[in-house]
Scaffold this motif. Structure first.
Motif, PDB file in Angstrom:
ATOM      1  N   ILE A  21       2.572   6.014  -3.149  1.00  0.00           N
ATOM      2  CA  ILE A  21       3.586   6.895  -3.749  1.00  0.00           C
ATOM      3  C   ILE A  21       3.328   7.089  -5.233  1.00  0.00           C
ATOM      4  CG2 ILE A  21       6.038   7.085  -4.333  1.00  0.00           C
ATOM      5  CD1 ILE A  21       6.644   5.669  -1.678  1.00  0.00           C
ATOM      6  N   PHE A  22       2.982   6.000  -5.925  1.00  0.00           N
ATOM      7  CA  PHE A  22       2.846   6.068  -7.391  1.00  0.00           C
ATOM      8  C   PHE A  22       1.396   6.140  -7.860  1.00  0.00           C
ATOM      9  CE2 PHE A  22       7.020   4.220  -6.678  1.00  0.00           C
ATOM     10  CZ  PHE A  22       7.787   5.039  -7.482  1.00  0.00           C
TER      11      PHE A  22
ATOM     12  N   LEU B  37       0.826  -1.215   0.000  1.00  0.00           N
ATOM     13  CA  LEU B  37       0.000   0.000   0.000  1.00  0.00           C
ATOM     14  C   LEU B  37       0.857   1.261   0.000  1.00  0.00           C
ATOM     15  CD1 LEU B  37      -3.059  -0.574   2.352  1.00  0.00           C
ATOM     16  CD2 LEU B  37      -3.086   0.476   0.104  1.00  0.00           C
ATOM     17  N   LYS B  38       1.958   1.242   0.737  1.00  0.00           N
ATOM     18  CA  LYS B  38       2.837   2.416   0.771  1.00  0.00           C
ATOM     19  C   LYS B  38       3.383   2.728  -0.622  1.00  0.00           C
ATOM     20  CE  LYS B  38       4.340   1.866   5.582  1.00  0.00           C
ATOM     21  NZ  LYS B  38       5.477   1.529   6.473  1.00  0.00           N
ATOM     22  N   ILE B  39       3.810   1.679  -1.341  1.00  0.00           N
ATOM     23  CA  ILE B  39       4.330   1.889  -2.700  1.00  0.00           C
ATOM     24  C   ILE B  39       3.208   2.332  -3.621  1.00  0.00           C
ATOM     25  CG2 ILE B  39       5.454   0.762  -4.662  1.00  0.00           C
ATOM     26  CD1 ILE B  39       6.821  -1.099  -2.627  1.00  0.00           C
ATOM     27  N   ALA B  40       2.037   1.703  -3.478  1.00  0.00           N
ATOM     28  CA  ALA B  40       0.892   2.091  -4.312  1.00  0.00           C
ATOM     29  C   ALA B  40       0.510   3.545  -4.070  1.00  0.00           C
ATOM     30  CB  ALA B  40      -0.291   1.171  -4.020  1.00  0.00           C
TER      31      ALA B  40
ATOM     32  N   VAL C 225      13.084   5.864  -8.774  1.00  0.00           N
ATOM     33  CA  VAL C 225      13.918   5.927  -7.573  1.00  0.00           C
ATOM     34  C   VAL C 225      13.758   7.273  -6.872  1.00  0.00           C
ATOM     35  CG1 VAL C 225      16.296   5.951  -6.741  1.00  0.00           C
ATOM     36  CG2 VAL C 225      15.598   4.274  -8.457  1.00  0.00           C
ATOM     37  N   GLN C 226      13.817   8.352  -7.645  1.00  0.00           N
ATOM     38  CA  GLN C 226      13.779   9.686  -7.051  1.00  0.00           C
ATOM     39  C   GLN C 226      12.441   9.966  -6.368  1.00  0.00           C
ATOM     40  OE1 GLN C 226      14.996  12.037 -10.503  1.00  0.00           O
ATOM     41  NE2 GLN C 226      16.977  12.404  -9.526  1.00  0.00           N
ATOM     42  N   LYS C 227      11.364   9.438  -6.939  1.00  0.00           N
ATOM     43  CA  LYS C 227      10.059   9.674  -6.329  1.00  0.00           C
ATOM     44  C   LYS C 227       9.977   9.013  -4.964  1.00  0.00           C
ATOM     45  CE  LYS C 227       5.272  10.228  -7.628  1.00  0.00           C
ATOM     46  NZ  LYS C 227       4.289  10.134  -8.724  1.00  0.00           N
ATOM     47  N   ILE C 228      10.459   7.787  -4.853  1.00  0.00           N
ATOM     48  CA  ILE C 228      10.452   7.097  -3.566  1.00  0.00           C
ATOM     49  C   ILE C 228      11.400   7.790  -2.585  1.00  0.00           C
ATOM     50  CG2 ILE C 228      11.101   4.954  -2.389  1.00  0.00           C
ATOM     51  CD1 ILE C 228      10.064   3.413  -4.749  1.00  0.00           C
ATOM     52  N   ALA C 229      12.588   8.145  -3.067  1.00  0.00           N
ATOM     53  CA  ALA C 229      13.585   8.766  -2.186  1.00  0.00           C
ATOM     54  C   ALA C 229      13.060  10.089  -1.618  1.00  0.00           C
ATOM     55  CB  ALA C 229      14.880   8.997  -2.943  1.00  0.00           C
ATOM     56  N   ARG C 230      12.452  10.895  -2.467  1.00  0.00           N
ATOM     57  CA  ARG C 230      11.941  12.188  -1.988  1.00  0.00           C
ATOM     58  C   ARG C 230      10.803  11.997  -0.995  1.00  0.00           C
ATOM     59  NH1 ARG C 230      11.969  14.479  -8.123  1.00  0.00           N
ATOM     60  NH2 ARG C 230      14.200  14.972  -8.230  1.00  0.00           N
ATOM     61  N   THR C 231       9.937  11.032  -1.267  1.00  0.00           N
ATOM     62  CA  THR C 231       8.840  10.754  -0.346  1.00  0.00           C
ATOM     63  C   THR C 231       9.367  10.316   1.019  1.00  0.00           C
ATOM     64  OG1 THR C 231       7.399  10.098  -2.183  1.00  0.00           O
ATOM     65  CG2 THR C 231       6.760   9.377   0.024  1.00  0.00           C
ATOM     66  N   GLU C 232      10.346   9.435   1.014  1.00  0.00           N
ATOM     67  CA  GLU C 232      10.918   8.948   2.271  1.00  0.00           C
ATOM     68  C   GLU C 232      11.644  10.067   3.019  1.00  0.00           C
ATOM     69  OE1 GLU C 232      10.777   5.954   3.841  1.00  0.00           O
ATOM     70  OE2 GLU C 232       9.294   5.341   2.354  1.00  0.00           O
ATOM     71  N   LEU C 233      12.374  10.909   2.289  1.00  0.00           N
ATOM     72  CA  LEU C 233      13.094  12.007   2.935  1.00  0.00           C
ATOM     73  C   LEU C 233      12.134  13.007   3.573  1.00  0.00           C
ATOM     74  CD1 LEU C 233      15.951  12.591   0.333  1.00  0.00           C
ATOM     75  CD2 LEU C 233      16.258  11.895   2.720  1.00  0.00           C
ATOM     76  N   GLU C 234      10.989  13.222   2.948  1.00  0.00           N
ATOM     77  CA  GLU C 234      10.008  14.156   3.512  1.00  0.00           C
ATOM     78  C   GLU C 234       9.466  13.664   4.843  1.00  0.00           C
ATOM     79  OE1 GLU C 234       7.028  14.689   0.564  1.00  0.00           O
ATOM     80  OE2 GLU C 234       8.301  15.892  -0.764  1.00  0.00           O
ATOM     81  N   LYS C 235       9.435  12.348   5.030  1.00  0.00           N
ATOM     82  CA  LYS C 235       8.900  11.780   6.267  1.00  0.00           C
ATOM     83  C   LYS C 235       9.872  11.922   7.433  1.00  0.00           C
ATOM     84  CE  LYS C 235       6.367   8.132   3.825  1.00  0.00           C
ATOM     85  NZ  LYS C 235       6.293   6.655   3.630  1.00  0.00           N
ATOM     86  N   LEU C 236      11.157  12.100   7.129  1.00  0.00           N
ATOM     87  CA  LEU C 236      12.186  12.088   8.178  1.00  0.00           C
ATOM     88  C   LEU C 236      12.476  13.489   8.716  1.00  0.00           C
ATOM     89  CD1 LEU C 236      14.542   9.531   6.435  1.00  0.00           C
ATOM     90  CD2 LEU C 236      13.115   9.119   8.430  1.00  0.00           C
TER      91      LEU C 236
END
Length: 833
Positions: free
Chosen positions: A348-349, A343-346, A822-833
């Motif tokens: 994001i995209f 669900l987390k990946i779904a 890759v960049q979409k996932i990385a940016r999403t994860e960085l925003e959470k931190l």
């Protein structure tokens, strides 16, 4: 058919020749009239709501409906039972009486319920009945049970041991009703999906793994069940000697992988562990894995994704289409951790939950995620996903689930449905919001409302100001005040609101209108008592008064005064009160600039002495005593006033004040503040790093951090450090002694500076202590560096003796998938931190 009444959709049913009749047989001994009546009422309610949507209608059948005849009464009841599709059995502490025999029939059953259940069970085994549901009322008296109760307990234990019919336990009638709603809605949605064998039914069985079974991983084919590389590997293992060390760790890991992939419904669910998965990843370049083995590794990767302990992305082969298909196939996995990660990946995209591909549909997805047996983490993730991506055709099932929930879960579902309506149109969204009136507004809905509140008419805002949600009322009231459209009558009413923030806005509005607000009234409304658990060691019921809202109100009143009024008030104030003077400096910066700098240079000492002399001139013993007590507060008072004045000065952002700011920080023990760090970020240099990183010292100088204030300012501090020290970034990292600061520094550093770090330095950073720091560093790598460099870093990192799972997980993403993904996932994860 859907009929609309008012602003809310009402679903009514109308029988047609296409409707299926689904008969529910009600079996129970006497004494359960309330439960039997409840079932019939629920059936009517569900028919009214969903009959037209499902194209079916439930009918209850029980002994009450049996028509008398010449035959044995139980035979007539059994005849009605044989026409039913489902069996609902209810038991309390009474087993029932034996069915009445006649002269031609000898019965072996000890109760009518037993005979009905055995007949239903036989029909189920012969596929003449769709399902059996049993409902056991919790028994209150268990001591010395009589024969009837003993029969009930023996039957209940038999059901538990056999695990064949689905059963639930209940204590109160409300719980029983919810369980009946669940069972009937399960049947309705199951038959609606036209999925024989029942995907929804499988979701109710905790031991069912239909979505993880090998049939989905390995579709039917005329070729061998195991691929040729897999069979070659197994043949090589077969020829190994019988020595205990004959197999390598890698070979053991692959054997476990193969066995994990071999799975059918009814078998135990087995997942490959983190260590074996990483061993296989280490040898990945020399591996030729089957589709089944890769899918098994992918599923294991999802299961461990929350902690990033298992590689995932390389097993997708970088194929985006297959990755999306796999993620969708795992959205309804029986393992909550697998479904949550999918669900987390779904989310994001923006993958839509599937729309009837083969054996999965959107209704099943939503029912799976929001099932009351799913863990809270999965439900929270699903609610976030649905708030962003669900569509109007998902509302019926969301509404169905919402009717089965209460409290916060019901509120969350209301917010999801409102969010869907907002995506259709603003007017539809506000109509739905007004109708549902949720007590709390979800974060996702708040983001929508932030952009829409200002566009509403004052009449709409007045209506929103009467809703249950504090957030919605406060946002509406603030917008009305901004427009000068909040009436005095409404402000008076809101001054007694249960939210202190709303009371503050209302009282400020009344004060601005010239309404006299006494000091005592303002204090009653705005000073609140808070229990302070941090000081529980001093008292079991210690309370502290929170005066922050009252101080906000006082500052607001001062801000409405002229410069002359403020200065005149300050002349009369005590040495301990500089609010009027500081307000004048804040509101009239040009006129008070020289005065502000003099006050800061002097540390407010001259003002303190002058006010002390002016206000405490009495030579009486009481006056002298008061003066002495006031003088004892001089140091702390002057420091606090200097601190507030310094914030006003740095907010003006004048570079020529840098020397004075440095002088004050070096001279006194200054508390950290957002404004001070922003000032140093703009005008400071390398020498200021030492100045702003000082912790509490014996000299009592520098910016002082404590365990109580550190986390409030860490973002602004790290931003200042990066802006000052980006030209010497490696030196900066070595200079930082507080490990808590390093993640924020890595996250804030610019892309060009990060790219200039050598591979050796990056590998060093990727091996440092702290999982958050390593994760941010790895995410920066895959977000900023070219894919080829990420792949090279991954290979070098794998050669290190000491490796961390989470680094491998994220570098694997950067090495395996297309850069935009890759960049979409990385940016999403960085925003959470």
């Amino acid at each position: 058919m859907l009929l609309y009444a008012g602003n809310r959709e009402q679903i009514h049913y109308k029988m047609s020749e296409n409707h299926e009749i689904v008969r529910i047989f009600l079996a129970s001994p006497s004494g359960l009239d309330e439960e039997r009546t409840a079932i019939r009422e629920i059936i009517e309610d569900i028919n009214r709501r969903n009959s037209s949507h499902w194209l079916l209608r439930f009918e209850a059948v029980g002994w009450e409906d049996t028509v008398g005849g010449n035959r044995r009464a139980q035979e007539i009841i059994n005849r009605d039972l044989e026409k039913c599709d489902y069996f609902f059995g209810i038991l309390d502490d009474h087993w029932g009486t034996p069915p009445s025999p006649n002269e031609n029939v000898e019965t072996k059953y000890t109760s009518g319920f037993e005979e009905e259940y055995e007949l239903a069970n036989k029909m189920y085994e012969n596929k003449q009945m769709a399902d059996i549901f049993l409902f056991f009322k919790k028994i209150q008296k268990l001591r010395d049970p009589g024969p009837s109760l003993r029969k009930v307990l023996e039957f209940q234990q038999h059901v538990k041991d056999s695990r064949k019919p689905l059963y639930v336990e209940f204590e109160k009638i409300d719980v029983f009703k919810n369980k009946i709603y669940d069972a009937l809605n399960k049947i309705g949605w199951e038959r609606k999906t036209s999925n024989p064998g029942g995907t929804v039914s499988a979701l109710s069985d905790q031991n069912s793994d239909v979505f993880d079974s090998v049939s989905e991983l390995h579709p039917e084919t005329s070729e061998f069940y195991l691929s040729e590389p897999t069979r070659e590997f197994l043949n090589a293992i077969k020829n190994k000697s019988g020595k205990s060390d004959a197999l390598t760790k890698f070979e053991v890991a692959r054997l476990r992988l193969i066995s994990s992939g071999l799975h059918q419904t009814g078998n135990d669910g087995v997942y490959i562990g983190a260590h074996d998965a990483n061993l296989l990843f280490f040898f990945r370049t020399n591996l030729e894995l089957s589709h089944m083995e890769k899918t098994t590794l992918l599923t294991a990767g999802l299961r461990h994704m929350e902690y990033q302990t298992v590689p995932f992305w390389c097993w997708t082969d970088g194929n985006l289409e297959r990755t999306e298909q796999f993620i969708q196939s795992r959205l309804v996995a029986n393992d909550d951790s697998v479904a949550s990660s999918a669900l987390k990946i779904a989310d994001i995209f923006g993958y839509r939950h599937p729309s009837d591909p083969e054996n999965i549909n959107r209704v099943v997805c939503i029912m799976r995620w929001l099932n009351d047996q799913s863990n809270s983490s999965l439900r929270n993730i699903a609610e976030t996903y649905l708030s962003r991506w669900a569509q109007e055709d998902d509302i019926p099932v969301l509404q169905h689930v919402r009717e089965l929930r209460s409290g916060q879960q019901a509120t969350n579902l209301d917010c999801i449905i409102v969010s869907i309506k907002f995506r259709h149109s603003e007017s539809a969204g506000f109509r739905e919001l007004k109708e549902r009136d949720p007590e709390q507004i979800s974060t996702e809905l708040q983001l929508i409302l932030q952009d829409t509140i200002q566009g509403q008419t004052s009449e709409v805002l007045e209506g929103l100001a009467k809703q249950k949600s504090d957030y919605l009322r406060l946002a509406s009231i603030r917008e009305l005040i901004r427009r000068n459209a909040l009436s005095e009558e409404m402000a008076e009413e809101l001054s007694g609101d249960n939210s202190v923030d709303i009371r503050l806005e209302a009282i400020k509005s009344l004060s601005d209108r010239g309404v006299r607000i006494s000091e005592s009234r303002a204090q009653r409304a705005l000073v609140i008592n808070r229990n302070d658990p941090g000081l529980a060691i001093f008292s079991d019921s210690w309370e502290r008064k929170d005066t922050s809202k009252f101080e906000d109100y006082r500052r607001h009143k001062l801000s409405r005064m002229s410069l002359m009024e403020l200065l005149a008030m300050d002349e009369k104030n005590s040495p301990l009160d500089a609010d009027a003077l500081l307000t004048a400096c804040r509101i009239f910066p040009k006129e008070t600039r020289i005065l502000l700098r003099e006050l800061i240079k002097d540390g407010f000492e001259e003002r303190f002495e002058n006010r002390l002399a002016d206000t405490l001139y009495s030579s009486t013993s009481k006056g002298e005593e008061l003066a002495e007590r006031t003088r004892k507060l001089k140091n702390i008072t002057c420091l606090q006033q200097t601190q507030e004045a310094l914030i006003i000065l740095v907010t003006q952002m004048k570079q020529k004040d840098l020397g004075l700011v440095r002088e004050v920080v070096d001279r006194q023990e200054i508390e950290p503040s957002k404004q001070l760090f922003q000032y140093f970020a703009r005008f400071g240099n390398w020498n200021d790093i030492e100045r702003i990183l000082k912790t509490r010292s014996e000299e009592g100088k520098g910016v002082t951090f404590t365990s109580f204030n550190y986390f409030y300012y860490v973002v602004d501090l790290t931003d200042a450090l990066v802006k000052i020290g980006s030209s010497r970034f490696v030196d900066l990292l070595e200079r930082i002694e507080m490990p808590e600061l390093r993640p924020g520094v890595i996250k804030s550093v610019g892309n060009q500076v990060f790219k200039q770090l050598s591979d050796e330095k990056l590998l060093e950073l990727l091996s440092m202590e702290g999982p958050e720091f390593r994760k941010i560093t790895a995410l920066k790598c895959i977000n900023v560096l070219p894919k080829s460099r990420v792949s090279s870093l991954l290979e070098k990192y794998m050669e290190k003796k000491s490796r961390f799972y989470n680094v491998i997980h994220w570098l694997d993403l950067g090495s395996s998938m297309p850069r935009h993904y890759v960049q979409k996932i990385a940016r999403t994860e960085l925003e959470k931190l």
